[in-house]
Structures are given as C-alpha cells and as structure tokens.
Design an enzyme around this catalytic site. Sequence first.
Site, PDB file in Angstrom:
ATOM      1  N   GLY A   1       0.858  -1.181   0.000  1.00  0.00           N
ATOM      2  CA  GLY A   1       0.000   0.000   0.000  1.00  0.00           C
ATOM      3  C   GLY A   1       0.893   1.230   0.000  1.00  0.00           C
ATOM      4  O   GLY A   1       2.029   1.187  -0.494  1.00  0.00           O
TER       5      GLY A   1
ATOM      6  N   LYS B   1       2.376   6.076  19.784  1.00  0.00           N
ATOM      7  CA  LYS B   1       1.645   6.107  18.503  1.00  0.00           C
ATOM      8  C   LYS B   1       0.243   5.532  18.709  1.00  0.00           C
ATOM      9  O   LYS B   1      -0.739   6.058  18.181  1.00  0.00           O
ATOM     10  CB  LYS B   1       2.435   5.299  17.457  1.00  0.00           C
ATOM     11  CG  LYS B   1       1.822   5.295  16.066  1.00  0.00           C
ATOM     12  CD  LYS B   1       2.219   6.528  15.300  1.00  0.00           C
ATOM     13  CE  LYS B   1       1.540   6.763  13.955  1.00  0.00           C
ATOM     14  NZ  LYS B   1       1.222   5.680  13.128  1.00  0.00           N
TER      15      LYS B   1
ATOM     16  N   ASN C   1      -3.163   7.491  17.953  1.00  0.00           N
ATOM     17  CA  ASN C   1      -4.141   6.909  17.024  1.00  0.00           C
ATOM     18  C   ASN C   1      -5.503   6.704  17.692  1.00  0.00           C
ATOM     19  O   ASN C   1      -6.541   6.944  17.083  1.00  0.00           O
ATOM     20  CB  ASN C   1      -3.640   5.568  16.469  1.00  0.00           C
ATOM     21  CG  ASN C   1      -2.598   5.731  15.386  1.00  0.00           C
ATOM     22  OD1 ASN C   1      -1.607   5.028  15.351  1.00  0.00           O
ATOM     23  ND2 ASN C   1      -2.805   6.663  14.479  1.00  0.00           N
TER      24      ASN C   1
ATOM     25  N   ASN D   1      -8.121   8.542  15.399  1.00  0.00           N
ATOM     26  CA  ASN D   1      -8.668   7.757  14.278  1.00  0.00           C
ATOM     27  C   ASN D   1     -10.140   7.366  14.441  1.00  0.00           C
ATOM     28  O   ASN D   1     -10.929   7.579  13.509  1.00  0.00           O
ATOM     29  CB  ASN D   1      -7.789   6.516  14.037  1.00  0.00           C
ATOM     30  CG  ASN D   1      -6.385   6.902  13.586  1.00  0.00           C
ATOM     31  OD1 ASN D   1      -5.941   8.009  13.833  1.00  0.00           O
ATOM     32  ND2 ASN D   1      -5.685   5.992  12.951  1.00  0.00           N
TER      33      ASN D   1
ATOM     34  N   ASN E   1      -8.819  15.271  10.015  1.00  0.00           N
ATOM     35  CA  ASN E   1      -8.293  15.380  11.386  1.00  0.00           C
ATOM     36  C   ASN E   1      -8.523  16.764  11.998  1.00  0.00           C
ATOM     37  O   ASN E   1      -8.840  16.881  13.186  1.00  0.00           O
ATOM     38  CB  ASN E   1      -6.791  15.055  11.398  1.00  0.00           C
ATOM     39  CG  ASN E   1      -6.516  13.620  10.999  1.00  0.00           C
ATOM     40  OD1 ASN E   1      -7.441  12.820  10.893  1.00  0.00           O
ATOM     41  ND2 ASN E   1      -5.261  13.289  10.775  1.00  0.00           N
TER      42      ASN E   1
ATOM     43  N   GLU F   1      -8.612  -1.030  11.764  1.00  0.00           N
ATOM     44  CA  GLU F   1      -7.612  -1.560  12.711  1.00  0.00           C
ATOM     45  C   GLU F   1      -8.062  -1.383  14.163  1.00  0.00           C
ATOM     46  O   GLU F   1      -7.247  -1.488  15.072  1.00  0.00           O
ATOM     47  CB  GLU F   1      -6.281  -0.832  12.492  1.00  0.00           C
ATOM     48  CG  GLU F   1      -5.686  -1.084  11.113  1.00  0.00           C
ATOM     49  CD  GLU F   1      -4.375  -0.356  10.882  1.00  0.00           C
ATOM     50  OE1 GLU F   1      -3.402  -0.997  10.456  1.00  0.00           O
ATOM     51  OE2 GLU F   1      -4.328   0.861  11.120  1.00  0.00           O
TER      52      GLU F   1
HETATM   53  O1  PAF Z   1      -3.345   6.608  11.324  1.00  0.00           O
HETATM   54  C1  PAF Z   1      -3.266   7.781  10.907  1.00  0.00           C
HETATM   55  O2  PAF Z   1      -4.049   8.222  10.057  1.00  0.00           O
HETATM   56  C2  PAF Z   1      -2.139   8.678  11.399  1.00  0.00           C
HETATM   57  O3  PAF Z   1      -1.243   7.900  12.099  1.00  0.00           O
HETATM   58  C3  PAF Z   1      -2.586   9.845  12.271  1.00  0.00           C
HETATM   59  C4  PAF Z   1      -1.640  10.999  12.002  1.00  0.00           C
HETATM   60  C5  PAF Z   1      -2.543   9.548  13.732  1.00  0.00           C
HETATM   61  C6  PAF Z   1      -3.996  10.270  12.024  1.00  0.00           C
HETATM   62  O4  PAF Z   1      -4.161  10.757  10.723  1.00  0.00           O
END
Ligand code: PAF
Length: 304
Positions: free
Chosen positions: A10, A182, A186, A190, A200, A265
């Site tokens: 991807g 992270k 997220n 997300n 966002n 996810e």
């Molecule tokens: O998963 C995503 O889209 C990115 O990691 C983030 C920046 C956290 C959200 O757009």
Amino acid sequence: MQRWHILGVGAIGGLFASLLQEAGTRCTLLLRDSDPDLAEGTTCITLRRGERLHSYQFEASASADASPISHLLVCTKAQDIIPAIAGVAHRLAPDAVVLLLANGLGYQQQVRARWPQLDCFSGSTTEGVFREGRRAICHAGRGSTLVGQPGRETAPGWFDAWLALPIQCGWSRDIDTVLWRKLAINCAINPLTALHGCPNGELAQRAELAALVGELCAEIRAIGIAAGQEQAVSDLQTQVMAVISATANNRSSMLQDVLAGRETEIDYLTGHLLAQGREHGIEAPRNAALLAAVKALRAGTRPA
Ligand code: PAF
C-alpha cells in the site's frame, strides 16, 4: 547482498520499497496470487513528491512461490499481519529478519508466539503518504521513522541500509514507548474521525469533538500510566493536538478504511487499549463507546 521482500504494497509499503531501492537495497514485492503483474514478474511503482515523479521497477513474487526470504518488511493493516506472514511462512529462512511497520499493538506478541524462531523488529513511521492509484503513491509530508526491538540497545548490521534512506530514520532503544505513544495518538484521533467522517483538523475546530478528544486522552493516559507507559502518555493531549494541527487536512487511516469499505484496525488500537485497561482494572467508557460505534459501522457505509 541484502534483499528485502515487501508484504503489503500500500502507501507505506510502496514508499519504503521505493526508498530502499533508491538507496541501493534490492526489493521484491510479494503480491497476491491473482495479481496481474505476476505474469510479467516485475512491477513498477510511481512515487510523487511535489511536482516530481519517480518510477521504480521491482521484481514481483507470488506469496506461494518457493524462493527463500531473509528480510521481510510487513506493511499490511494490523489485522492482516498474521494471515499475511502465514502465507509466506514456508519461504522464511529459519532466522529471518521480520520488520513489522504497522499501526497498533498486540500483533507483535502474536507473531513472536507463532514464529518464535524469527528475528522480529518493530517500527513506527509518521511519513505522510497516500495512494493515488493502484501502484501510484504520493509522498506528501516528511515525518520520521523509528525502528527497534524490545530490550535491544544497538542496531543490527542490516539497519545500515535503513540509515542510508533519504528520510529521517533512526534506531530506538525503547521501541515499546514509541509504539505505545503512537497507539495513544491513534486512539484519540482515528476512531472519532472515522465516526464523524471528518478530516483530522475538525477534531480541533468543532468544540464538541475537541472536548471528546480531551476526555479520550484522559482515559488513555490513565491506562498508559497503569500499564507502566508514563513516558508514552506524558503530555498526551498536547501531543494529540499537535498531530491534529500538523495533519489538519488529512483523512485518518481509519476513515480511509471505512470509506473504502475495508475492515478497520480498531481491534489493535482501541481494542488493545481497552484490554490493557481491563488488565489493570481501569474503565474507559468513552473509548469503549468508540470501539462499539466503529465496529457497528457497516463496511462501505459512509459515516455521518
Ligand atoms: O493513522 C493515521 O491516520 C495517522 O497515524 C494519524 C496521524 C494519527 C492520524 O491521521
């Protein structure tokens, strides 16, 4: 000579394959058995940076092939990692290096439990990249990439090839903290963007969403601290607002999945967070409601 096989071609997989090849490391793309490019045995990725287009030619290989794999970069969605590795497990050298570069937590332990002989590493990247076509990607924003292995202080020899990439890429002695941070970011961004179908930036612009981000961050922080991840969640809300502002026009990966009718996810993001919360006796009702709401989104249904 080191050759990387790329599983999951991807945006992220395509970017790293192209960067590695540009820096002199040979890469083979692992494609689904039905992929038409397999007939040729080669495939081309076009990478756009601003106005400039770069083309990279790769060897293509069906997962079911027999040739051995010594270095495997896995860039699939979190929920596809186990089945994707299972599809090439017969090709993996006994001590193959496997680098998992995906969102979320939980699959790392699953991979180690199922294939304990593999030399598994994890990575996290903030490179801004999206797909413009089947094999066309746009490298829209510069970020950074960190790679590590829990408990390992120094980088292995193969990582020299990664240090040569024309991006900011480094070795982390504390990859668990990097991955947890992270995950926390997220989880705060997300699911909300997926449910509200918004870029966002709207999470900061709409007062009711900004308030929700604050509540989510407070729950995530409490779980992080209980799980021994103080460093990962220190200043969480400030970090989340900074990411929202830096990626204001972006659609989160989860919103893109929902819009494309793909599975999200969520189990490896909010699902993993809540499992950690349960383990430490901490409730997180705002996050639990988001998990249920994202799961309830029917695949392919446009969010409100
Ligand atoms: O998963 C995503 O889209 C990115 O990691 C983030 C920046 C956290 C959200 O757009």
